[in-house]
Design an enzyme around this catalytic site. Structure first.
Site, PDB file in Angstrom:
ATOM      1  N   LYS A  13       0.757  -1.263   0.118  1.00  0.00           N
ATOM      2  CA  LYS A  13       0.052   0.044  -0.117  1.00  0.00           C
ATOM      3  C   LYS A  13       0.896   1.173  -0.060  1.00  0.00           C
ATOM      4  CE  LYS A  13      -2.422  -0.628   3.705  1.00  0.00           C
ATOM      5  NZ  LYS A  13      -1.829  -1.997   4.235  1.00  0.00           N
ATOM      6  N   ARG A  88      -9.284   1.613   9.344  1.00  0.00           N
ATOM      7  CA  ARG A  88      -8.558   0.181   9.425  1.00  0.00           C
ATOM      8  C   ARG A  88      -9.953  -0.655  10.266  1.00  0.00           C
ATOM      9  NH1 ARG A  88      -3.329   0.641   8.591  1.00  0.00           N
ATOM     10  NH2 ARG A  88      -2.047  -0.694   9.790  1.00  0.00           N
ATOM     11  N   ARG A 127      11.047  -7.017   4.778  1.00  0.00           N
ATOM     12  CA  ARG A 127      11.334  -5.795   5.184  1.00  0.00           C
ATOM     13  C   ARG A 127      11.785  -5.495   6.472  1.00  0.00           C
ATOM     14  NH1 ARG A 127       5.628  -2.478   4.681  1.00  0.00           N
ATOM     15  NH2 ARG A 127       5.254  -3.135   6.845  1.00  0.00           N
ATOM     16  N   ARG A 133      11.876  -1.714  11.037  1.00  0.00           N
ATOM     17  CA  ARG A 133      10.681  -1.147  11.658  1.00  0.00           C
ATOM     18  C   ARG A 133      10.752  -2.344  12.998  1.00  0.00           C
ATOM     19  NH1 ARG A 133       5.330  -0.159   8.108  1.00  0.00           N
ATOM     20  NH2 ARG A 133       4.386  -0.901   9.856  1.00  0.00           N
ATOM     21  N   ARG A 144      -0.427  -8.481  13.468  1.00  0.00           N
ATOM     22  CA  ARG A 144      -1.192  -7.590  12.715  1.00  0.00           C
ATOM     23  C   ARG A 144      -1.976  -7.932  11.530  1.00  0.00           C
ATOM     24  NH1 ARG A 144       4.402  -5.203  10.817  1.00  0.00           N
ATOM     25  NH2 ARG A 144       3.132  -4.054   9.277  1.00  0.00           N
TER      26      ARG A 144
HETATM   27  P1  AMP Z   1       1.070   0.921   8.773  1.00  0.00           P
HETATM   28  O1  AMP Z   1       2.110   1.561   8.478  1.00  0.00           O
HETATM   29  O2  AMP Z   1      -0.287   1.232   8.229  1.00  0.00           O
HETATM   30  O3  AMP Z   1       1.110  -0.706   8.935  1.00  0.00           O
HETATM   31  O4  AMP Z   1       0.607   0.951  10.593  1.00  0.00           O
HETATM   32  C1  AMP Z   1       1.550   0.746  11.391  1.00  0.00           C
HETATM   33  C2  AMP Z   1       0.768   0.799  12.864  1.00  0.00           C
HETATM   34  O5  AMP Z   1       0.219   2.023  13.070  1.00  0.00           O
HETATM   35  C3  AMP Z   1      -0.509  -0.165  12.945  1.00  0.00           C
HETATM   36  O6  AMP Z   1      -0.143  -1.363  13.263  1.00  0.00           O
HETATM   37  C4  AMP Z   1      -1.081   0.382  13.783  1.00  0.00           C
HETATM   38  O7  AMP Z   1      -0.589   0.196  15.298  1.00  0.00           O
HETATM   39  C5  AMP Z   1      -1.001   1.875  13.712  1.00  0.00           C
HETATM   40  N1  AMP Z   1      -2.150   2.375  12.775  1.00  0.00           N
HETATM   41  C6  AMP Z   1      -1.920   2.871  11.557  1.00  0.00           C
HETATM   42  N2  AMP Z   1      -3.085   3.286  10.852  1.00  0.00           N
HETATM   43  C7  AMP Z   1      -4.070   3.146  11.964  1.00  0.00           C
HETATM   44  C8  AMP Z   1      -5.424   3.375  11.976  1.00  0.00           C
HETATM   45  N3  AMP Z   1      -6.162   3.673  11.079  1.00  0.00           N
HETATM   46  N4  AMP Z   1      -6.081   2.660  12.878  1.00  0.00           N
HETATM   47  C9  AMP Z   1      -5.307   2.370  14.411  1.00  0.00           C
HETATM   48  N5  AMP Z   1      -4.039   2.305  14.121  1.00  0.00           N
HETATM   49  C10 AMP Z   1      -3.334   2.660  13.083  1.00  0.00           C
END
Ligand code: AMP
Length: 188
Positions: A13, A88, A127, A133, A144
């Site tokens: 994404k 989400r 990754r 990360r 996740r």
């Molecule tokens: P991502 O980079 O989109 O994989 O997001 C990394 C982490 O940020 C996720 O595992 C959540 O802990 C938090 N996060 C990102 N977007 C959201 C969201 N819309 N709602 C809640 N937590 C989020």
């Protein structure tokens, strides 16, 4: 274009959002990136988000929705945006509709990158070694993916029901995936 990009963690994404944002001249808004920047900067928001992120859990909706509301109030989103990683869960999707409704606009597309779970697990583990990360360790990746299945996957039906869903095969060469998405958008 006012769009959201859906798909499990590791579906690509982030990469695709940046390319699409450039193609359609709109900002790509990644909630994960905003949270990570706040964690690095040790802000109040970062402190609120950190433990949830490190556990692979969702940051609570009140915190996330408030952050997105603030971001969508900024002038650069007036002509559109691409949200990456938000909503989400269905509650966030309802809040997003309300926020846009207050601005007199609405979402026009939900793009879902479809990928095989085993393939994304492998991609995420790779990754982990490249980017370091803190949430890319195997147990957190599994968590996740589980959160995705239970909380986020229902958004497919949610947006399908509204006639906004575009599903695009997210496996394969990145350039090819970008082309698939662009052609799906342009043939809506
Ligand atoms: P991502 O980079 O989109 O994989 O997001 C990394 C982490 O940020 C996720 O595992 C959540 O802990 C938090 N996060 C990102 N977007 C959201 C969201 N819309 N709602 C809640 N937590 C989020």
């Amino acid at each position: 274009m006012r769009a959201v990009l859906l798909g499990p963690p590791g579906a690509g994404k982030g990469t695709q959002a940046v390319r699409l944002a450039e193609r359609y001249s709109i900002p790509a808004i990644s909630t994960g990136d905003i949270f990570r920047a706040n964690v690095s900067g040790d802000t109040e928001l970062g402190r609120q988000a950190k433990e949830f992120m490190n556990a692979g859990a969702l940051v609570p909706d009140e915190v996330t929705n408030a952050m997105v509301q603030d971001r969508l109030g900024q002038p650069d989103v007036a002509n559109g945006f691409l949200l990456d990683g938000y909503p989400r869960n269905p509650d966030q999707a309802v809040v997003l509709d309300l926020m846009l409704g207050e601005q007199g606009v609405s979402l026009d597309t939900a793009i879902e990158l479809t990928v095989d779970f085993d393939a994304v697990t492998e991609r995420l583990l790779m990754r982990a070694t490249l980017e370091g990360r803190s949430d890319d360790t195997e147990p957190v990746i599994r968590k996740r993916l589980e959160v995705y299945s239970t909380s986020t996957a229902p958004l497919t039906a949610f947006y399908e029901g509204r006639g906004l869903l575009l599903q695009v095969d997210g496996l394969g060469d990145m350039d090819e995936v970008t082309q698939r998405i662009i052609s799906a958008i342009d043939h809506r």
